[in-house]
Design an enzyme around this catalytic site. Sequence first.
Site, PDB file in Angstrom:
ATOM      1  N   GLU A 145     -11.174   0.577  -3.982  1.00 41.66           N
ATOM      2  CA  GLU A 145     -10.555   1.049  -2.746  1.00 41.66           C
ATOM      3  C   GLU A 145      -9.334   1.908  -3.083  1.00 41.66           C
ATOM      4  OE1 GLU A 145      -9.301  -2.489  -0.652  1.00 41.66           O
ATOM      5  OE2 GLU A 145      -8.455  -3.364  -2.458  1.00 41.66           O
ATOM      6  N   ASP A 157       0.816  -1.216   0.000  1.00 41.35           N
ATOM      7  CA  ASP A 157       0.000   0.000   0.000  1.00 41.35           C
ATOM      8  C   ASP A 157       0.850   1.267   0.000  1.00 41.35           C
ATOM      9  OD1 ASP A 157      -2.020  -1.914   0.388  1.00 41.35           O
ATOM     10  OD2 ASP A 157      -1.938  -1.666   2.564  1.00 41.35           O
TER      11      ASP A 157
END
Length: 546
Positions: free
Chosen positions: A198, A17
């Site tokens: 997302e 991420d």
Amino acid sequence: MSKDLIRNPVLRGFNPDPSIVRVGEDYYIATSTFEWFPGVQIHHSRDLRNWRLIGRPLRRPSQLNMMGDPDGCGVWAPCLTHADGRFWLIFTDVKRYGRTTVGGASGASLRDFHNYLVTCETIDGDWSDPIHLNSSGFDPSLFHDDDGRKWLVNQLWDHRPGRNRFAGIVLQAFSVAEQRLVGERKVIFEGTAIGLTEAPHLYKRDGWYYLLTAEGGTGWGHAATLARSRAIDGPYELHPDTYLLTARDRPHAPLQRAGHGDLFETADGETYIAYLCGRPLPGRGRCVLGRETAIQKLTWGADGWPRTLDGSGDPTLETPGAGLVDQPWPTTPVREDFDGTTLPIDFQWLRTPYPETIFSLTARPGFLRLYGRESLGSVFTQALVARRQQAHCYSAATRLDFEPAHFQQAAGLVCYYNGSKLHYLHVTHDDEAGKHLRVMTCTPDSPQADSFTAPIPLGAGPVDLRVEVDFERLRFGFRQAGGDWRWLPEVFDASILSDEATAPGAPNFTGAFVGMACQDMSGMATAADFDWFDYQERDYVAQWPA
């Protein structure tokens, strides 16, 4: 061959991420740490090729307390930006995800995601206490518009039956003066057909707002999707190719699981993307190194859309550098002697913001002392200190000084993914075998949750413990009093220490660690002392010693 190449992944072993920011000549990447404390890893580079870990900003109890957070929860998807003379860090602390009972689905749709903001004037300073922003979903990101306004975007979670749980990307204004979100939230992007939308990040270029998201789940179907709009609140039109970068249709690509990225520009205006990826074990399809971070150069077309250099959208092992002078960092030593008063930066522990309750570097100078606490797999106070596995082949060893009194006391060398996936070479004691050595293995894909090897009697005094890992093969050894290494006959499956080895519905987003652990399930906190710890990455060894 040009030396000005970035070789991927740039952050190896459980660094997912990525959020990247450039401040002058310095580049910083923040990555998720999940249940490992302190929270958020920040790496630094000046050439985009050589990176070093410089800190973890969430290190005080007032900033982060993950005691009770289930495996795979904790700190998700940090967003690191720089504006107004300071760094801004947004993150999610996930308190509940997925199943609540073994084999059941009780409350599986009900999840708790708390989003926070911390700031600091320097990247390595003491960051502020958190401001709670919202709890409506995860993967929050802060956008600083050129008119001075600030906006938060995050994934919206919908627990209602029959609904799309990934309910889109929501936008809401953030007031610096009031230190809170203001105005109404608005869904600005509902995603594409592959769903699971997302990881939003907003950018502005030539009057366009660009919205980068991740879709398709964080496994083999992962992708980075791009859309744009003239207005920040939409409507957003999709990239002509839909996906900016993905390996979802390239099963033999060396980098898989590509997605969840962040765009950035060099000082010369060149555009790159930092994104997560995975390197599966050959022939096994399991990523024991977890999700890692790669960097890839993009080019802008006449139509105002960025693409990979060859236009394919494929992740690559190499990409052209930015013409920056090579600035390597000093090599990390193989051995940590624990001679200092602070834990070496490569090591972390689980959940608790009170490290003094589980370890000390001063109680016995020159040793890491672990105080026996709860069982392996506890989500509260577990004395386990470990570092990431960052290569498919490595050797690790430690010297343990520990005299257990009974079977509830244990300490040793652990290869750990989470409480249901581990191999633990430990010293313990019982009335039949006395002080002895054995391995406990927990596997998520076996009818038997845990298994033990036969006990091997040990004499009094310290014992050296060692592990050798070559791709999916893992083997343990030990020695005492300067003797030769003795190898346990079993060859263990290292591939269980991966996201892909899992029970259905369980959150698995981290990576393999190797380190030291101590338990005292009698509650007496008996201590184990570790004199040193070695970790060395190496080439593949075809044959191990008998």
